[in-house]
Design an enzyme around this catalytic site. Structure first.
Site, PDB file in Angstrom:
ATOM      1  N   TYR A 167       0.847  -1.192   0.000  1.00 33.79           N
ATOM      2  CA  TYR A 167       0.000   0.000   0.000  1.00 33.79           C
ATOM      3  C   TYR A 167       0.886   1.246   0.000  1.00 33.79           C
ATOM      4  O   TYR A 167       1.772   1.379   0.842  1.00 33.79           O
ATOM      5  CB  TYR A 167      -0.921   0.030   1.222  1.00 33.79           C
ATOM      6  N   GLN A 200     -10.960   0.108   0.508  1.00 34.65           N
ATOM      7  CA  GLN A 200     -11.361  -0.709  -0.641  1.00 34.65           C
ATOM      8  C   GLN A 200     -10.153  -1.391  -1.294  1.00 34.65           C
ATOM      9  O   GLN A 200     -10.259  -2.533  -1.768  1.00 34.65           O
ATOM     10  CB  GLN A 200     -12.183   0.104  -1.660  1.00 34.65           C
ATOM     11  N   ASN A 206      -3.597   5.834   6.055  1.00 36.28           N
ATOM     12  CA  ASN A 206      -4.352   6.637   7.029  1.00 36.28           C
ATOM     13  C   ASN A 206      -5.159   5.741   7.979  1.00 36.28           C
ATOM     14  O   ASN A 206      -5.021   4.514   7.958  1.00 36.28           O
ATOM     15  CB  ASN A 206      -5.256   7.645   6.293  1.00 36.28           C
ATOM     16  N   SER A 227       5.479   9.159  13.944  1.00 32.80           N
ATOM     17  CA  SER A 227       6.924   8.977  13.902  1.00 32.80           C
ATOM     18  C   SER A 227       7.601   9.665  15.097  1.00 32.80           C
ATOM     19  O   SER A 227       7.076  10.636  15.632  1.00 32.80           O
ATOM     20  CB  SER A 227       7.433   9.574  12.590  1.00 32.80           C
ATOM     21  N   GLN A 282      12.097  15.153  12.364  1.00 33.93           N
ATOM     22  CA  GLN A 282      11.024  14.254  12.744  1.00 33.93           C
ATOM     23  C   GLN A 282       9.711  15.019  12.885  1.00 33.93           C
ATOM     24  O   GLN A 282       8.655  14.588  12.402  1.00 33.93           O
ATOM     25  CB  GLN A 282      11.363  13.578  14.083  1.00 33.93           C
ATOM     26  N   HIS A 311       7.088  15.757  10.022  1.00 40.19           N
ATOM     27  CA  HIS A 311       6.255  14.736   9.375  1.00 40.19           C
ATOM     28  C   HIS A 311       4.765  15.023   9.538  1.00 40.19           C
ATOM     29  O   HIS A 311       4.021  15.044   8.575  1.00 40.19           O
ATOM     30  CB  HIS A 311       6.578  13.339   9.914  1.00 40.19           C
ATOM     31  N   GLU A 348      11.354   5.000  18.010  1.00 38.66           N
ATOM     32  CA  GLU A 348      11.509   4.534  16.626  1.00 38.66           C
ATOM     33  C   GLU A 348      12.936   4.841  16.131  1.00 38.66           C
ATOM     34  O   GLU A 348      13.629   3.969  15.650  1.00 38.66           O
ATOM     35  CB  GLU A 348      10.468   5.255  15.755  1.00 38.66           C
ATOM     36  N   HIS A 349      13.344   6.114  16.270  1.00 38.65           N
ATOM     37  CA  HIS A 349      14.697   6.531  15.896  1.00 38.65           C
ATOM     38  C   HIS A 349      15.424   7.022  17.142  1.00 38.65           C
ATOM     39  O   HIS A 349      14.904   7.861  17.871  1.00 38.65           O
ATOM     40  CB  HIS A 349      14.678   7.709  14.925  1.00 38.65           C
ATOM     41  N   ASP A 400      16.774   7.685   6.626  1.00 37.58           N
ATOM     42  CA  ASP A 400      15.473   7.710   5.961  1.00 37.58           C
ATOM     43  C   ASP A 400      15.584   7.437   4.469  1.00 37.58           C
ATOM     44  O   ASP A 400      14.647   6.966   3.840  1.00 37.58           O
ATOM     45  CB  ASP A 400      14.810   9.085   6.150  1.00 37.58           C
ATOM     46  N   GLU A 424      -0.996 -36.935  28.341  1.00 35.94           N
ATOM     47  CA  GLU A 424      -1.899 -35.848  27.969  1.00 35.94           C
ATOM     48  C   GLU A 424      -3.265 -36.374  27.531  1.00 35.94           C
ATOM     49  O   GLU A 424      -4.122 -35.589  27.094  1.00 35.94           O
ATOM     50  CB  GLU A 424      -1.260 -34.988  26.850  1.00 35.94           C
ATOM     51  N   HIS A 479      -2.297 -40.076  19.293  1.00 38.30           N
ATOM     52  CA  HIS A 479      -0.898 -39.643  19.180  1.00 38.30           C
ATOM     53  C   HIS A 479       0.027 -40.776  19.645  1.00 38.30           C
ATOM     54  O   HIS A 479       1.020 -41.083  18.989  1.00 38.30           O
ATOM     55  CB  HIS A 479      -0.633 -38.404  20.049  1.00 38.30           C
TER      56      HIS A 479
END
Lengths: 436, 436
Positions: A133, A194, A217, A240, A262, A265, A330-331, A364, A418, A423
């Site tokens: 995506y 969709q 999103n 981020s 950062q 963003h 994250e960073h 990045d 068991e 088995h």
């Protein structure tokens, strides 16, 4: 003025102040859930017909034939050929460095033989079909196409299907160019829930895939969460974040700009610095205020810095590492002398940028490692996107006649314990039986 | 009588017949969702108090002090010491073989240096705290404790917290013994969605963990799905499955019992054989009918075999491999001559049992590989539980002064192209600046 908050680890309320800065409202909107559930149901039931309807509704594309949803390869190749030389070279450097790094992540099949001549191992195979995506509009980044497509192709994924919305027919030609460089196999001009539904369930036109990756999103994120199980998904990305540990000897404007890189963003992005040197913290704040007004993304920067940013005075760099582990950013930039020595104290971070020259922006685009990283403290349990996300493992179990006798005894005892008699009998048959 | 369905790949309706056998209703019950949402909310808000209430309500344990929810280590050690010698030996063989296999999965930190003296790599760390859910009652298996605990401990997880309900105070001593052998760190006598909530959010008594693994009922499964993101989770397991490819030369009663060994798990379990030899299929059906009535779990077997089992006549063994890839089974037995040659055609399976002596039951207990495997066709995109599920990766990016100039140019061009000016400036500063 307070462009950015100031905290001190010695403050008795420090922990709760820090927690309140780290928090953000991640709850999913009920109306988003309902909309997405309906879209997914329609795509599952009506395939292409529903896909065309939603694409008309949300992207204002009045396409009457579903095969026109596909963007033919000639168009991406044309887009790539039209990229200005300087950018084309930069993209190609980036591709080659990302490839070099990710090739080291490729796992291989292995096996070993035990003393009974049983052979045990693990077979590695790529995922057959992957959907990627790519958001449309302002958050549509060619670098993200490369960071997803390259590891998938190194893993050996034979069919990589990209989807990206083209609202009002607007196609991002740099994204198409990156898809061509990244060896994507097909592209469909669809987006939103969709597109996730089409990839997860398949339609007459869109191939059903086994895993879906890539950012999106809130609708896309919820749709991915919803189809998880039917297909695999990567992570659900939050805002981020960057955390910088600085000893106070890096130029203050470098640190200010790294925090900006950062914060620009989006308004929820988070930029935090940890430093034991109060004078330097003051200097960074000064640079922030000075530089801020020159930045094209001033409005976003102002909001993210004032709502979610912080300059934090710490006792020393070891305490900074402890706080970094709690935040699991994250960073993480370690902008100190002998930064490598501090790396050993870091347990949780998506990517660790070591030393004053290692700005996050290099990671990045072109350092080599992936820029798709765990956010919102999930670095406590998850990893950067990698080749391993596009490979899977099957256990290999090849038991010899002798092995089946020895292992059969053990299995039979445990299975009986068991209460699983079939088995036990299945193991016992190999002990008793003789087919040679 | 029709104990088990018969299909033929030459039948024009074969694909739809097979699909209908593979399908099962995995939709989540609305009432389960509502109950779980409420329980999670209560645990999050009221911690121990809510945990005691729900434990009283569902497990009928009237405990007034939350610290009594913990089962002290002395009890597990006692349980282990009380295990009969034969079973203790079997458990220990199992532990040692599982350990030997999983040690080969441990990943290590790596790095490399490029021509600009940039150092790039990947650091491997264990997850700090892991929660292990172990069901109570009939599905409470010591082998599952070992299969989860051993890879976690090999990964280096310092804190492994087991939870298991003890309805009416009934403790499964074999499960406690397995926990002792598997080096679990703490055990709490809690279960259901309330246990998942306690692990995900933490209470005054129960430690908050970073990831939750282990199987559970529909309430536990939905609770895990719901807390995913706050913590990591393993997979959401569906009904267990076996697919056997047989050339017709394995003793028919072995194959019948192997089909039983899956079908006896529960009524939704799935057992399918693919074979090109009609006489052998008839013989297997005869053995199924003959052996079925002797099995202690007859009722479950009868239901799972008749509802979800199938004996399928295929054209040849290559077609069998194609069908196996479509089904992507949890367990695949290749019970043929030269079984190894067919393995190369298998792309999707949780575990591949190769050759006539490799019965699935050996893999369930003691062959070495994990018995926690992807179900419901998820082997298309996921893997057996392994050490990799308890380790995570951080990218390492250490850029030299020279590297920051060369990479800075590339990053700056690409960032400018994406409209991210702070990213570009942050890279540019390193090119312009000079701190030496």
């Amino acid at each position: 003025m307070t462009t950015i908050k100031r905290l001190d680890s010695l403050d008795p309320n420090f922990n709760s102040s820090l927690s309140s800065i780290l928090e953000f409202d991640s709850s999913e909107d009920k109306s988003i859930e309902e909309t997405v559930n309906l879209i997914l149901k329609d795509i599952k039931n009506d395939g292409d017909k529903a896909l065309l309807n939603y694409t008309k509704k949300f992207d204002r594309l009045d396409i009457n034939s579903p095969d026109k949803l596909e963007i033919p390869k000639e168009e991406w190749v044309k887009a790539l050929n039209n990229v200005p030389k300087k950018q084309r070279e930069a993209l190609e450097i980036s591709v080659s460095r990302i490839r070099e790094y990710h090739e080291k992540q490729r796992a291989s099949t292995w096996s070993y033989e035990d003393s009974d001549n049983n052979i045990l191992g693990q077979k590695i195979t790529p995922i057959d079909k992957v959907g990627l995506y790519v958001p449309g509009g302002k958050a549509s980044y060619p670098s993200s196409v490369l960071m997803n497509a390259i590891p998938a192709k190194i893993a050996g994924v034979p069919e990589l299907i990209m989807v990206s919305p083209t609202p009002d027919g607007h196609v991002n030609s740099m994204v198409l160019a990156a898809a061509a460089l990244g060896n994507v196999d097909r592209i469909f001009a669809i987006g939103g829930a969709q597109a996730i539904g089409a990839l997860a369930y398949g339609t007459e036109t869109v191939t059903q895939v086994d895993k879906i990756v890539g950012p999106g999103n809130a609708y896309v994120a919820y749709a991915k969460r919803k189809v998880f199980g039917t297909v695999g998904i990567d992570m659900i990305a939050g805002p981020s974040e960057i955390l910088i540990i600085c000893d106070g000897n890096t130029p203050a404007e470098w640190i200010a700009m790294d925090l900006f890189s950062q914060a620009e963003h989006d308004e929820l992005a988070q930029s935090i610095m940890l430093c034991p040197d109060l004078d330097f913290i003051n200097e960074v704040e000064y640079q922030i205020n000075k530089l801020l007004y020159k930045m094209p993304r001033f409005d976003i920067l102002k909001k993210s810095l004032s709502n979610r940013g912080a300059l934090i005075k710490v006792r020393d760099l070891y305490e900074a590492c402890d706080i970094a582990n709690m935040i699991a950013p994250e960073h993480l930039e370690i902008s100190t002398e002998n930064a490598n020595e501090l790396v050993q104290f870091i347990r949780h971070a998506g990517a660790i940028f070591i030393g004053r020259f290692s700005s996050e922006s290099l990671g990045d685009y072109c350092a080599g490692p992936n820029h798709v990283l765990p956010t919102s403290r999930t670095a406590r349990f998850s990893s950067p996107l990698g080749v391993y996300d596009f490979q899977k493992r099957s256990s290999l179990i090849n038991i010899s006649e002798k092995g089946s006798i020895n292992l059969g005894k053990t299995a039979s005892i445990l299975a009986t314990g068991e209460g699983l008699q079939a088995h036990a009998s299945s193991a016992q048959y190999r002990i008793d039986g003789n087919i040679s």
